[in-house]
Design an enzyme around this catalytic site. Structure first.
Site, mmCIF file in Angstrom:
data_model
loop_
_atom_site.group_PDB
_atom_site.id
_atom_site.type_symbol
_atom_site.label_atom_id
_atom_site.label_comp_id
_atom_site.label_asym_id
_atom_site.label_seq_id
_atom_site.Cartn_x
_atom_site.Cartn_y
_atom_site.Cartn_z
ATOM 1 N N GLY A 118 33.591 54.619 -1.878
ATOM 2 C CA GLY A 118 32.209 54.211 -2.093
ATOM 3 C C GLY A 118 31.726 53.098 -1.182
ATOM 4 N N ARG A 178 45.894 66.641 -6.555
ATOM 5 C CA ARG A 178 44.487 66.533 -6.939
ATOM 6 C C ARG A 178 44.283 67.005 -8.372
ATOM 7 N NH1 ARG A 178 43.832 67.752 -1.348
ATOM 8 N NH2 ARG A 178 42.503 66.235 -0.317
ATOM 9 N N ASN A 187 38.899 62.230 -13.859
ATOM 10 C CA ASN A 187 37.734 62.393 -13.003
ATOM 11 C C ASN A 187 36.734 63.403 -13.552
ATOM 12 O OD1 ASN A 187 38.773 60.480 -11.352
ATOM 13 N ND2 ASN A 187 39.285 61.840 -9.661
ATOM 14 N N ILE A 224 31.981 64.455 -4.226
ATOM 15 C CA ILE A 224 33.200 64.125 -3.484
ATOM 16 C C ILE A 224 34.381 63.994 -4.446
ATOM 17 C CG2 ILE A 224 34.326 62.289 -2.141
ATOM 18 C CD1 ILE A 224 31.615 61.716 -0.837
ATOM 19 N N ASP A 235 38.133 68.364 5.404
ATOM 20 C CA ASP A 235 39.032 69.413 5.897
ATOM 21 C C ASP A 235 38.606 69.871 7.288
ATOM 22 O OD1 ASP A 235 40.247 69.283 3.372
ATOM 23 O OD2 ASP A 235 38.827 70.729 2.557
ATOM 24 N N HIS A 243 39.172 72.805 -1.742
ATOM 25 C CA HIS A 243 39.431 71.474 -1.175
ATOM 26 C C HIS A 243 40.688 70.883 -1.819
ATOM 27 C CE1 HIS A 243 38.617 67.685 0.743
ATOM 28 N NE2 HIS A 243 38.461 67.045 -0.404
ATOM 29 N N MET A 264 37.430 59.974 4.323
ATOM 30 C CA MET A 264 36.597 60.692 3.353
ATOM 31 C C MET A 264 35.186 60.144 3.344
ATOM 32 S SD MET A 264 36.548 63.186 1.145
ATOM 33 C CE MET A 264 34.807 63.487 1.494
#
Length: 340
Positions: free
Chosen positions: A14, A99, A106, A129, A162, A190, A241
């Site tokens: 962020g 992930r 998340n 994201i 990616d 992703h 990212m």
């Protein structure tokens, strides 16, 4: 006038993402929201001599009366009038964590933030994201559907990192000093094996030595692990990212202002985008990252390059589709059958 909002603006992604947004000449107003430290981040960025005005909004903390209302007011003020919302909020990956391990935490964070988006800026472009993108984008879609404001053309899973990795790693192999000159579509999802770099569709065309191909594919798919290991438990891919997230947001803003010919791979709800139905039928997945032509309405057209895959890529796609179906179902189920 363009108002951009970063939800999760104080985190590892962020903060650099907010910096890039602050210095962009395309953004007139920048609004930052997070559960901690946002006023400080905003104050720091406000000293930069650039176009965007800036505001920092923080969720209320503690057990005092009215906490929930104060948090809601902060979300409302941050989001009202937004043209584009970028969501890097969430916990980062730690060593040994996939992930998918991030999913429960998340998923809840994204769900709550999208509820706020549906209330205060339902017509904004939404760029997710937060990992795992393969599941958080379906979560966002289901929340927006329930609120009656879902526009498939305006919801994007950011898979640009990616693409950035594919460009960089191929550039190293072929000796291209500026890898930005390479167009290398990356499709699928992703996360690990769901990421499928389509080197056969590169422009200009590139020749990858056969003895380096498998390692190259693996590096694109698992480049995040390389960063997590190198940071030795101190974080994940945050700076790259942030760059990738900003690059996608910048493309979207340019397209919204009428610039033509902007195409970016992104994870979208295929049935809601022109050209997406054929890809959904071929893959059996309602969500998939493919090159998408961007325009004022958002995702104007999904471009089907899967039929041009070579034999090596077809095998990778088969594996990707298996994983994607599970990830997508997990996201949909999280909203429609919430964990107890």
């Amino acid at each position: 006038m363009v108002k951009a909002v970063v939800l999760g603006a104080s985190g590892g992604i962020g903060q650099p993402l907010s910096l890039l947004c602050k210095i962009s000449p395309l953004i007139d107003e920048l609004s930052l929201f997070d559960v901690v430290n946002t006023p400080g981040v905003a104050a720091d960025l406000s000293h930069i001599s650039s176009v965007a005005t800036i505001g920092g909004f923080v969720a209320a903390k503690g057990d005092f009366k009215g906490e929930k209302q104060e948090t809601e007011d902060a979300k409302k003020e941050a989001l009202t009038g937004a043209d584009i919302v970028i969501i890097p909020a969430g916990v980062p990956r730690k060593p040994g964590m996939t992930r998918d391990d991030l999913f429960k935490t998340n998923a809840g964070i994204v769900k709550d933030l999208i509820v706020a988006v549906s209330k205060y800026c339902p017509k904004a472009y939404v760029c997710v994201i937060s990992n795992p993108v393969n599941s958080t984008v379906p979560i966002a879609a289901e929340v927006l559907k329930k609120a009656g404001v879902f526009d498939p053309k305006k919801l994007f899973g950011v898979t640009t990192l990616d693409v950035v990795r594919a460009q960089t790693f191929v550039g190293e192999i072929i000796g291209e000093k500026d890898p930005r000159k390479l167009t290398i579509p990356v499709v699928g999802g992703h996360s690990g094996a769901t990421i499928v770099p389509m080197f056969s569709q590169a422009k200009p065309s590139v020749k990858i030595p056969e003895d380096k191909l498998d390692a190259l594919v693996n590096r694109v798919q698992f480049g995040g692990d390389e960063v997590v290991k190198a940071k030795d438990g101190a974080g994940s891919a945050t700076l790259s990212m942030a760059y990738a997230g900003f690059r996608f947001a910048e493309s979207l803003i340019k397209a919204s202002k009428g610039e033509k010919g902007i195409i970016e791979p992104t994870f979208v709800y295929l049935p809601g985008v022109e050209g997406g139905d054929a890809i959904a039928k071929k893959t059996g997945c309602e969500y998939f990252s493919v090159p998408v032509e961007l325009g004022p309405n958002g995702a104007e057209k999904a471009i089907n390059i899967l039929s041009s895959a070579n034999d090596h890529e077809k095998k990778l796609l088969e594996e990707a589709i298996k994983g994607l179906k599970t990830n997508i179902e997990a996201g949909v189920s999280f909203v429609n059958n919430p964990p107890k």
